[in-house]
Write a protein that holds these residues in place. Structure first.
Motif, PDB file in Angstrom:
ATOM      1  N   TYR A  74       0.836  -1.190   0.000  1.00  0.00           N
ATOM      2  CA  TYR A  74       0.000   0.000   0.000  1.00  0.00           C
ATOM      3  C   TYR A  74       0.872   1.240   0.000  1.00  0.00           C
ATOM      4  O   TYR A  74       2.027   1.200   0.436  1.00  0.00           O
ATOM      5  CB  TYR A  74      -0.970   0.011   1.187  1.00  0.00           C
ATOM      6  N   LYS A  75       0.308   2.296  -0.513  1.00  0.00           N
ATOM      7  CA  LYS A  75       1.026   3.558  -0.572  1.00  0.00           C
ATOM      8  C   LYS A  75       0.055   4.662  -0.195  1.00  0.00           C
ATOM      9  O   LYS A  75      -1.063   4.720  -0.699  1.00  0.00           O
ATOM     10  CB  LYS A  75       1.548   3.780  -2.002  1.00  0.00           C
ATOM     11  N   ILE A  76       0.472   5.485   0.735  1.00  0.00           N
ATOM     12  CA  ILE A  76      -0.353   6.606   1.165  1.00  0.00           C
ATOM     13  C   ILE A  76       0.232   7.875   0.565  1.00  0.00           C
ATOM     14  O   ILE A  76       1.424   8.142   0.724  1.00  0.00           O
ATOM     15  CB  ILE A  76      -0.334   6.737   2.710  1.00  0.00           C
ATOM     16  N   VAL A  77      -0.588   8.595  -0.146  1.00  0.00           N
ATOM     17  CA  VAL A  77      -0.175   9.901  -0.653  1.00  0.00           C
ATOM     18  C   VAL A  77      -1.265  10.890  -0.259  1.00  0.00           C
ATOM     19  O   VAL A  77      -2.398  10.791  -0.734  1.00  0.00           O
ATOM     20  CB  VAL A  77       0.026   9.894  -2.186  1.00  0.00           C
ATOM     21  N   GLY A  78      -0.939  11.800   0.631  1.00  0.00           N
ATOM     22  CA  GLY A  78      -1.946  12.737   1.131  1.00  0.00           C
ATOM     23  C   GLY A  78      -3.070  11.964   1.788  1.00  0.00           C
ATOM     24  O   GLY A  78      -2.835  11.155   2.682  1.00  0.00           O
ATOM     25  N   LYS A  79      -4.293  12.196   1.317  1.00  0.00           N
ATOM     26  CA  LYS A  79      -5.451  11.502   1.893  1.00  0.00           C
ATOM     27  C   LYS A  79      -5.802  10.253   1.106  1.00  0.00           C
ATOM     28  O   LYS A  79      -6.843   9.633   1.342  1.00  0.00           O
ATOM     29  CB  LYS A  79      -6.659  12.442   1.906  1.00  0.00           C
ATOM     30  N   THR A  80      -4.983   9.902   0.117  1.00  0.00           N
ATOM     31  CA  THR A  80      -5.356   8.789  -0.754  1.00  0.00           C
ATOM     32  C   THR A  80      -4.507   7.558  -0.477  1.00  0.00           C
ATOM     33  O   THR A  80      -3.393   7.643   0.018  1.00  0.00           O
ATOM     34  CB  THR A  80      -5.209   9.162  -2.241  1.00  0.00           C
ATOM     35  N   ILE A  81      -5.060   6.426  -0.848  1.00  0.00           N
ATOM     36  CA  ILE A  81      -4.352   5.157  -0.691  1.00  0.00           C
ATOM     37  C   ILE A  81      -4.331   4.427  -2.026  1.00  0.00           C
ATOM     38  O   ILE A  81      -5.287   4.508  -2.807  1.00  0.00           O
ATOM     39  CB  ILE A  81      -5.005   4.287   0.415  1.00  0.00           C
ATOM     40  N   SER A  82      -3.238   3.761  -2.276  1.00  0.00           N
ATOM     41  CA  SER A  82      -3.107   2.909  -3.461  1.00  0.00           C
ATOM     42  C   SER A  82      -2.717   1.518  -2.986  1.00  0.00           C
ATOM     43  O   SER A  82      -1.996   1.374  -2.003  1.00  0.00           O
ATOM     44  CB  SER A  82      -2.007   3.421  -4.398  1.00  0.00           C
ATOM     45  N   LEU A  83      -3.214   0.519  -3.695  1.00  0.00           N
ATOM     46  CA  LEU A  83      -2.826  -0.863  -3.423  1.00  0.00           C
ATOM     47  C   LEU A  83      -2.277  -1.466  -4.701  1.00  0.00           C
ATOM     48  O   LEU A  83      -2.791  -1.197  -5.789  1.00  0.00           O
ATOM     49  CB  LEU A  83      -4.033  -1.691  -2.966  1.00  0.00           C
ATOM     50  N   SER A  84      -1.239  -2.256  -4.561  1.00  0.00           N
ATOM     51  CA  SER A  84      -0.778  -2.992  -5.730  1.00  0.00           C
ATOM     52  C   SER A  84      -0.333  -4.385  -5.297  1.00  0.00           C
ATOM     53  O   SER A  84       0.132  -4.544  -4.179  1.00  0.00           O
ATOM     54  CB  SER A  84       0.357  -2.255  -6.444  1.00  0.00           C
ATOM     55  N   PRO A  85      -0.508  -5.395  -6.114  1.00  0.00           N
ATOM     56  CA  PRO A  85      -1.053  -5.321  -7.484  1.00  0.00           C
ATOM     57  C   PRO A  85      -2.572  -5.130  -7.475  1.00  0.00           C
ATOM     58  O   PRO A  85      -3.123  -4.746  -6.438  1.00  0.00           O
ATOM     59  CB  PRO A  85      -0.659  -6.690  -8.056  1.00  0.00           C
ATOM     60  N   SER A  86      -3.204  -5.407  -8.579  1.00  0.00           N
ATOM     61  CA  SER A  86      -4.659  -5.273  -8.673  1.00  0.00           C
ATOM     62  C   SER A  86      -5.342  -6.301  -7.780  1.00  0.00           C
ATOM     63  O   SER A  86      -4.730  -7.280  -7.346  1.00  0.00           O
ATOM     64  CB  SER A  86      -5.116  -5.458 -10.119  1.00  0.00           C
ATOM     65  N   ILE A  87      -6.603  -6.070  -7.504  1.00  0.00           N
ATOM     66  CA  ILE A  87      -7.408  -6.990  -6.704  1.00  0.00           C
ATOM     67  C   ILE A  87      -8.344  -7.716  -7.659  1.00  0.00           C
ATOM     68  O   ILE A  87      -9.120  -7.072  -8.372  1.00  0.00           O
ATOM     69  CB  ILE A  87      -8.162  -6.222  -5.612  1.00  0.00           C
ATOM     70  N   ASP A  88      -8.195  -9.018  -7.664  1.00  0.00           N
ATOM     71  CA  ASP A  88      -8.894  -9.833  -8.662  1.00  0.00           C
ATOM     72  C   ASP A  88      -9.674 -10.918  -7.933  1.00  0.00           C
ATOM     73  O   ASP A  88      -9.083 -11.863  -7.415  1.00  0.00           O
ATOM     74  CB  ASP A  88      -7.849 -10.447  -9.612  1.00  0.00           C
ATOM     75  N   ARG A  89     -10.991 -10.759  -7.863  1.00  0.00           N
ATOM     76  CA  ARG A  89     -11.812 -11.802  -7.233  1.00  0.00           C
ATOM     77  C   ARG A  89     -12.040 -12.899  -8.253  1.00  0.00           C
ATOM     78  O   ARG A  89     -12.517 -12.636  -9.356  1.00  0.00           O
ATOM     79  CB  ARG A  89     -13.166 -11.247  -6.791  1.00  0.00           C
ATOM     80  N   THR A  90     -11.705 -14.113  -7.867  1.00  0.00           N
ATOM     81  CA  THR A  90     -11.872 -15.228  -8.799  1.00  0.00           C
ATOM     82  C   THR A  90     -13.187 -15.954  -8.533  1.00  0.00           C
ATOM     83  O   THR A  90     -13.520 -16.903  -9.229  1.00  0.00           O
ATOM     84  CB  THR A  90     -10.692 -16.211  -8.672  1.00  0.00           C
TER      85      THR A  90
END
Ligand SMILES: [Zn+2]
Length: 107
Positions: A74-90
């Motif tokens: 996860y990456k926090i930039v300001g008030k936002t969050i990013s997750l990597s890699p993508s989230i893939d429900r199978t």
């Protein structure tokens, strides 16, 4: 086929919401949509939890510990969050998306 088409139409018209994040000691009983929960303490977080953004109300758990696969960063930039890699429900709704700077980007 019909269900996929319906999901596509719903996604197309859904108002874009930016995800925020919240640090928690434990997974809350009630999860809010639009919030990614970082579970842990003392600056160390081992899991993120969020409701599936498609609206199916499934709870998605993403492991953050790199000792176990799969794991996410996860990456926090300001008030936002990013997750990597993508989230893939199978299973279930089969949602596949990126969370980038608080934005859901459907695959
Ligand atoms: Zn879903």
């Amino acid at each position: 086929m019909f269900r996929q088409l319906l999901n596509w139409i719903i996604k197309l018209f859904r108002k874009e919401e930016l995800y925020n994040y919240q640090y928690v000691d434990d997974v809350p009983d009630q999860l809010r949509s639009g919030t990614v929960y970082l579970v842990g303490n003392a600056g160390y977080y081992w899991q993120t939890v969020m409701l599936c953004p498609c609206g199916c109300s499934k709870v998605l758990y993403m492991n953050l510990m790199d000792d176990y696969n799969p794991y996410w960063k996860y990456k926090i930039v300001g008030k936002t969050i990013s997750l990597s890699p993508s989230i893939d429900r199978t299973v279930g709704c089969r949602s596949h998306f990126f969370l980038t700077y608080g934005k859901i980007v459907w695959c």
